[in-house]
Write a protein that holds these residues in place. Sequence first.
Motif, PDB file in Angstrom:
ATOM      1  N   ILE A  12       0.833  -1.207   0.000  1.00 49.56           N
ATOM      2  CA  ILE A  12       0.000   0.000   0.000  1.00 49.56           C
ATOM      3  C   ILE A  12       0.866   1.255   0.000  1.00 49.56           C
ATOM      4  O   ILE A  12       0.592   2.219  -0.728  1.00 49.56           O
ATOM      5  N   ARG A  13       1.921   1.250   0.801  1.00 46.61           N
ATOM      6  CA  ARG A  13       2.807   2.418   0.871  1.00 46.61           C
ATOM      7  C   ARG A  13       3.488   2.674  -0.478  1.00 46.61           C
ATOM      8  O   ARG A  13       3.624   3.813  -0.913  1.00 46.61           O
ATOM      9  N   THR A  14       3.921   1.609  -1.137  1.00 48.78           N
ATOM     10  CA  THR A  14       4.587   1.769  -2.430  1.00 48.78           C
ATOM     11  C   THR A  14       3.627   2.312  -3.477  1.00 48.78           C
ATOM     12  O   THR A  14       3.976   3.213  -4.243  1.00 48.78           O
ATOM     13  N   LEU A  15       2.418   1.775  -3.514  1.00 50.34           N
ATOM     14  CA  LEU A  15       1.436   2.250  -4.488  1.00 50.34           C
ATOM     15  C   LEU A  15       1.045   3.702  -4.223  1.00 50.34           C
ATOM     16  O   LEU A  15       0.736   4.452  -5.158  1.00 50.34           O
ATOM     17  N   ALA A  16       1.081   4.101  -2.962  1.00 59.00           N
ATOM     18  CA  ALA A  16       0.676   5.465  -2.610  1.00 59.00           C
ATOM     19  C   ALA A  16       1.767   6.491  -2.858  1.00 59.00           C
ATOM     20  O   ALA A  16       1.473   7.666  -3.106  1.00 59.00           O
ATOM     21  N   THR A  17       3.020   6.072  -2.796  1.00 61.91           N
ATOM     22  CA  THR A  17       4.116   7.045  -2.840  1.00 61.91           C
ATOM     23  C   THR A  17       4.990   6.960  -4.083  1.00 61.91           C
ATOM     24  O   THR A  17       5.712   7.908  -4.388  1.00 61.91           O
ATOM     25  N   SER A  18       4.954   5.845  -4.806  1.00 60.52           N
ATOM     26  CA  SER A  18       5.870   5.668  -5.927  1.00 60.52           C
ATOM     27  C   SER A  18       5.145   5.758  -7.266  1.00 60.52           C
ATOM     28  O   SER A  18       4.028   5.259  -7.415  1.00 60.52           O
ATOM     29  N   ARG A  19       5.812   6.387  -8.226  1.00 61.73           N
ATOM     30  CA  ARG A  19       5.310   6.419  -9.603  1.00 61.73           C
ATOM     31  C   ARG A  19       6.225   5.623 -10.522  1.00 61.73           C
ATOM     32  O   ARG A  19       6.036   5.623 -11.742  1.00 61.73           O
ATOM     33  N   GLU A  20       7.200   4.956  -9.967  1.00 59.03           N
ATOM     34  CA  GLU A  20       8.148   4.169 -10.745  1.00 59.03           C
ATOM     35  C   GLU A  20       7.491   2.848 -11.149  1.00 59.03           C
ATOM     36  O   GLU A  20       6.898   2.160 -10.328  1.00 59.03           O
ATOM     37  N   GLU A  21       7.604   2.504 -12.420  1.00 60.02           N
ATOM     38  CA  GLU A  21       6.847   1.387 -12.988  1.00 60.02           C
ATOM     39  C   GLU A  21       7.158   0.047 -12.334  1.00 60.02           C
ATOM     40  O   GLU A  21       6.254  -0.706 -11.964  1.00 60.02           O
ATOM     41  N   THR A  22       8.431  -0.264 -12.188  1.00 62.73           N
ATOM     42  CA  THR A  22       8.785  -1.563 -11.626  1.00 62.73           C
ATOM     43  C   THR A  22       8.408  -1.654 -10.150  1.00 62.73           C
ATOM     44  O   THR A  22       8.014  -2.718  -9.671  1.00 62.73           O
ATOM     45  N   ALA A  23       8.522  -0.549  -9.423  1.00 67.18           N
ATOM     46  CA  ALA A  23       8.150  -0.554  -8.005  1.00 67.18           C
ATOM     47  C   ALA A  23       6.657  -0.799  -7.839  1.00 67.18           C
ATOM     48  O   ALA A  23       6.231  -1.577  -6.981  1.00 67.18           O
ATOM     49  N   ARG A  24       5.851  -0.180  -8.655  1.00 63.65           N
ATOM     50  CA  ARG A  24       4.398  -0.378  -8.577  1.00 63.65           C
ATOM     51  C   ARG A  24       4.013  -1.792  -9.010  1.00 63.65           C
ATOM     52  O   ARG A  24       3.100  -2.394  -8.440  1.00 63.65           O
ATOM     53  N   PHE A  25       4.715  -2.320 -10.000  1.00 66.91           N
ATOM     54  CA  PHE A  25       4.466  -3.708 -10.402  1.00 66.91           C
ATOM     55  C   PHE A  25       4.807  -4.644  -9.244  1.00 66.91           C
ATOM     56  O   PHE A  25       4.059  -5.591  -8.952  1.00 66.91           O
ATOM     57  N   GLY A  26       5.938  -4.410  -8.575  1.00 67.51           N
ATOM     58  CA  GLY A  26       6.296  -5.220  -7.413  1.00 67.51           C
ATOM     59  C   GLY A  26       5.267  -5.118  -6.310  1.00 67.51           C
ATOM     60  O   GLY A  26       4.950  -6.115  -5.638  1.00 67.51           O
ATOM     61  N   ALA A  27       4.718  -3.919  -6.113  1.00 69.55           N
ATOM     62  CA  ALA A  27       3.679  -3.748  -5.097  1.00 69.55           C
ATOM     63  C   ALA A  27       2.433  -4.557  -5.439  1.00 69.55           C
ATOM     64  O   ALA A  27       1.786  -5.133  -4.548  1.00 69.55           O
ATOM     65  N   ILE A  28       2.094  -4.620  -6.715  1.00 69.31           N
ATOM     66  CA  ILE A  28       0.947  -5.432  -7.139  1.00 69.31           C
ATOM     67  C   ILE A  28       1.223  -6.917  -6.886  1.00 69.31           C
ATOM     68  O   ILE A  28       0.333  -7.671  -6.466  1.00 69.31           O
ATOM     69  N   VAL A  29       2.450  -7.360  -7.154  1.00 64.59           N
ATOM     70  CA  VAL A  29       2.819  -8.747  -6.868  1.00 64.59           C
ATOM     71  C   VAL A  29       2.628  -9.039  -5.367  1.00 64.59           C
ATOM     72  O   VAL A  29       2.109 -10.091  -4.981  1.00 64.59           O
TER      73      VAL A  29
END
Length: 461
Positions: free
Chosen positions: A355-372
């Motif tokens: 949740i924190r990554t999706l809320a604070t990051s706009r970097e593509e791979t980081a958001r993909f990792g958060a979804i994983v």
Amino acid sequence: MKLSREAMGAAWAGMRYPVVNRLFTFACFSTPPPLGSVVSFIWHGGALWCTFEIVSGRRRFSTDRYMLLSAILLYTYVAAGLLSFLLNDPRWESAHTLIPLATLFFFPFSYSIWSISHKDDLTSAAALASMTASYGALALALVQHFILGMRVEGGAGNALVFATVTCMIGSVSLAGALMLTTRWQIPMAGGYLAAVLAVLLSGSRSVWLVMAVVSLAILLVGYRQLRTLLKGRLIKTVAAIAVIATLSSGVLLSRVESLSANWAEMAENGEYDSSLGLRLALWKVGADRFLERPLLGNGPHHTRQLIENGLADDFDLSARFTHFHNGFLTLLVETGLIGGGAVIMLFLLVAWVAIRTLATSREETARFGAIVLLIFFLNYTLGGSFNLILGHDIIDTMFMIFLIAGLFLARGTSMLEGKIAEVETEDQAQKRDVHGNASKPIPRVASPTNIPTMTRLPAAR
């Protein structure tokens, strides 16, 4: 100035791992639905090598904060399982029940070596492999259901396990279609739909619920990308959904009718000898056994006997199960509040990181990792409430794969970049040109591989 031979050797040794890890990631995400336990052999073989690399000092241990916190919680669960076994009438013939704990022991070692990678390479490999596996899962499901006339179980040999891993892999394919800028978006979306149909044909009702919730969560996160993806393709999408509904209608109706009949039989006649009734009986037995030994549990080696005795004594039923059809109850009965609580804390940590990554990051791979990580969390908490969390080789292996990949992509540090930077710093301190200028850094070398690379498209304005 050129790097010294030793520095070049160290840099090249670090550069080999991106190729291996990209292939390894592709193998781990592509094999579970069609090949079942093959993924367990692949990951455990890699984990043994990673442990050797770290223990021998050839590679460094990762110090990523969330990896270390996760390792502490997993090792707490492992220690609780071992201690509970020793304190509850340990027997040599029951020692095999401790083998699944070894999978969790490898976690920090596998993470450390897996992180010697470029994050975008792992993201590409995971998304493309999940797409491939989803189509493979559907092909097997169609053959087994319509040609062989059997309940769909893929390569896992178990319908519930097949449905679980297909749900996880198909969800990653959907995440790739919505979260990544790539020319593979449409095939990935198709892979997700293929996985949905395969899960429906498996007849695993609890996984239907899990896939619906996971899909909704991913669509809510990527709703803007979804509108772009559906633009001009609405009719084709509706047609695909209609095909899925038609092919799976028979399984859907029969499984819903079976659930309704089970409920009526239990409510009217107090009959627990049915799929639903047995599950409720198992939950009652599990809750009672946990309350008897709440701190460290009864040990993983007594679960079968506890279930058999509890069903016979409390419900006059003769049945054998290896777990309570509730992963949390199984953990608490086997390892008590210490072991089960550690796993629950791990899930809370994973949810917070996602949740924190999706809320604070706009970097593509980081958001993909958060979804994983989100897929991992929802599958093992919601799905685990009706089935297993730990205790099956494929389920345990997928637990490790998703936890490692998700944490690394969302919040981890690439050990590859750190190693090369370290080599450059040492050499540049010793080797400078006559004007005192440091030598140029090593450019990133393209990794040879037969896995197709996702072509990055310019972001939409």
